[in-house]
Design an enzyme around this catalytic site. Sequence first.
Site, short mmCIF file in Angstrom:
data_model
loop_
_atom_site.label_atom_id
_atom_site.label_comp_id
_atom_site.label_asym_id
_atom_site.label_seq_id
_atom_site.Cartn_x
_atom_site.Cartn_y
_atom_site.Cartn_z
N ASP A 31 43.06 74.57 22.86
CA ASP A 31 42.50 73.78 23.96
C ASP A 31 41.55 74.64 24.79
O ASP A 31 40.51 74.18 25.26
CB ASP A 31 43.63 73.28 24.88
CG ASP A 31 44.42 72.17 24.22
OD1 ASP A 31 44.02 71.78 23.09
OD2 ASP A 31 45.42 71.72 24.80
N ASP A 35 37.76 73.79 25.58
CA ASP A 35 37.28 73.62 26.97
C ASP A 35 36.12 74.58 27.26
O ASP A 35 35.18 74.23 27.97
CB ASP A 35 38.42 73.88 27.97
CG ASP A 35 39.44 72.76 27.92
OD1 ASP A 35 39.14 71.72 27.30
OD2 ASP A 35 40.56 72.95 28.46
N LYS A 111 45.13 40.88 13.56
CA LYS A 111 44.27 40.43 14.67
C LYS A 111 44.71 41.24 15.89
O LYS A 111 45.76 40.98 16.49
CB LYS A 111 44.44 38.93 14.91
CG LYS A 111 43.45 38.38 15.91
CD LYS A 111 43.49 36.86 15.91
CE LYS A 111 42.48 36.29 16.88
NZ LYS A 111 42.65 36.72 18.26
N LYS A 297 39.89 36.57 5.76
CA LYS A 297 38.44 36.52 5.59
C LYS A 297 38.07 36.48 4.11
O LYS A 297 38.70 37.19 3.31
CB LYS A 297 37.79 37.77 6.20
CG LYS A 297 38.09 37.97 7.66
CD LYS A 297 37.57 39.31 8.14
CE LYS A 297 37.80 39.46 9.64
NZ LYS A 297 37.35 40.75 10.16
N LYS A 321 47.49 32.52 14.25
CA LYS A 321 48.03 33.01 15.52
C LYS A 321 49.55 32.93 15.47
O LYS A 321 50.11 31.92 15.06
CB LYS A 321 47.51 32.14 16.68
CG LYS A 321 46.01 32.14 16.81
CD LYS A 321 45.52 33.26 17.69
CE LYS A 321 45.79 32.94 19.14
NZ LYS A 321 45.32 33.98 20.03
N CYS A 414 30.03 32.52 52.55
CA CYS A 414 31.23 31.70 52.68
C CYS A 414 30.81 30.22 52.61
O CYS A 414 29.92 29.79 53.34
CB CYS A 414 31.91 32.00 54.01
SG CYS A 414 33.27 30.87 54.35
N CYS A 430 35.74 36.43 53.86
CA CYS A 430 34.83 35.92 54.87
C CYS A 430 35.19 36.66 56.15
O CYS A 430 36.33 36.60 56.61
CB CYS A 430 35.03 34.42 55.06
SG CYS A 430 34.20 33.81 56.55
N CYS A 435 35.74 31.15 61.34
CA CYS A 435 35.41 30.29 60.20
C CYS A 435 36.41 29.12 60.20
O CYS A 435 37.63 29.34 60.30
CB CYS A 435 35.54 31.09 58.91
SG CYS A 435 35.43 30.09 57.43
#
Length: 706
Positions: A31, A35, A111, A297, A321, A414, A430, A435
């Site tokens: 590593d 690095d 899938k 397919k 599915k 808004c 808002c 309001c």
Amino acid sequence: MTYLERASELRKLLEQYQRAYYTTGRSQVSDLEYDRLFDELAAIEKEHPDALTEDSPTHRVGSDLSSDFPEVAHTIPVLSLDKAYSAQEVYTFIDRIHRSNGAASFVLEEKIDGFSIVLYYRGGILERAVTRGNGSVGNDVTPNVKTIKSVPLRLSKPVDISVRGEVFLPVEEFQRINLTLDEPYANPRNLAAGTIRRNKSSETARVPLSIFCYEGFWANGGFDDHIRILSELKTLGFPVDPNLSYFCATEEDAAARLVAAGLEGRACAYEDLPAEIERHTAERKSLAYEIDGLVLKVNEIGFREELGYTEHHPRWAVAYKFEAPQAQSTVEDIDVQVGRTGRITPMARIKPAKLAGSVIKNVTLHNQDYIDSLELAVGDTVAISKRGDVIPAVESVTEPNTQGNTTWKMPQNCPECGSVLEKRGAHHYCPNRQCPAREKGRLEFFCAKKQMDIEGLGPRTLEILYSLGYIRTIADIYRFDWNALVRDNIEGFGEKKTQAIARAVSDSRRTPFRRVLAGLGMNEFSHKAIEILQNAGYRSKQSLFDLVSDPEKALETLTSLDGIGPLTGAEIISGLTDPDNIALLNSLEESGLCMDDSLSEAPRASENQIFAGQSWCVTGTFEHFQPREKAMEEIKKRGGSEVSSVSRKTTCLLAGKNAGSKLAKAAEYGVRIVNEDEFLAMIGQKPVEVHEPEQDPEQDPQGSLF
Ligand code: IVH
């Protein structure tokens, strides 16, 4: 060696190490060495921006710069798949095609339940990564996708190619990350989708997303069949899901063709299809990633073209599915609701759909981020579910719209008062306190059952009184001369009804202060927070005002209370020092409302106060306490207080069956964990049995955490 040559050398080395790591799972270098090389490349790129290339491994760590996701047009049609919900339907599909194209062979793929993406390469360099969007226009999320380590930035050949793939998060990583989130995601797909749309790619880089690629479209040339396409995708450097089945007339034929294509996979005869569907279904749970079905397919590209396409789907593929969506509907419109806090909630107005016994017309869409992660547009067909059997939610877009609508965008102003909306965190607000929608929302909240419970002042009545200008603020409710409604002959307000409302309003003056305070709907003044304040002795308006007279000290006092963190504490102080809130509380006091609970409420002391001063959190399900609030009542009766999440300050976690992340947190913090039997013994509802505590697997579904 020039800096450009050195940068190119470093890129090649780092790429080689990365690829080796992702294909073999082992590092070729330490590593530290990796690095060092990485830092050297980053330093060169910083000093000489011309040395930075599109395929530099330094893109993998992302950037802190905010990026938006411009809409871009796809250069390939990004179609979705027709669906089948039974193996029989899939078999009928293969049979039908086989009859017209006797030589057709088929590939059955997993899938992947993730996030669909299209990768565009020019000269073998990743140029752009685009979300599916509506199939013709998607969002450019390139910087984020570049952080996914298994997405090749440079291919092994300098080809122009568009590749479709599914970005996903392995289940184990999902579980690990989800435990650390305040608002956990429902499934790995949602977390992956949210991560792909982070504004800062450095945040995407922190989530170990992965990809499987399943379709390739060459600008020039290409291949005659799908198994060769998959094999070539692998050669180019794309991860391809090896868990596929290939169907020919005989198993031997399939095996030979797989070998010739240089692809891993299970060789099968056509008639093996039902058994293969069953096998994939059975093995689903042991996979490291989630799949939501299988895709069948046609293998031969020539046959594919002969079969052609409908407007939305290829006729040469079908998705099987595992689970049928609970309901399907079309989004007819999306508009926004303005809440009392100013929060804007987008709502989908859908074609009425029946779901779990009720007809759904409106579905909350939470906020823009949620809509973006679904890539939802008006006109889309959506799958709707009822989460926790209560609130209907849009789970996914099952069919993008055909009108060319792109992902819905929040209005800038808004819709009620025209103020420019502000974005805070995930939500838009808002900012205008006056309001009309916010004012009406505050009135409704105050009068509602959970707060003041004023009978007769429901949303519809309040709407009329508001629009007639009689009642605009909470203080008006107590200042209004109710006789005016009869005097002014307001339709629907006869003498009897008006008197009943006036009486209910008058009676509400005796409502305990804690409910008055909750009714004002100030930020973070939940019933829970108010209870914590009351248990700590802050039971009156005056005591609260005294507390916040020195805000610094107040924050210290508040955060020392279990269940109140620095953010809640700061909001409580800001609420109690806000001039509008002070004026409202004073006005309500003048109108005779209760402002001190220490006078009105007798201490609850009938039970032995064995939990006095302790804070308890309750999680999971119980045999003797259903709903689990009943367990909390027992704790409170004995002087304990409730916290909704486990912190280091929590005294005990009462854990029922199927306890999840709270159990893990309690264990991490060393908080005492009490099970139902022990609790029953503590409150004297069952004799204490002395035995060694055993690990109950049901109590600890995430046992590997400990
Ligand atoms: S093929 C025209 N293969 O499922 C080719 N799709 O509605 C269409 N998916 O949007 C896609 N795994 O996001 C294909 N092995 C797979 C897949 C797959 C997942 C997703 C993809 C697509 C959706 C189908």
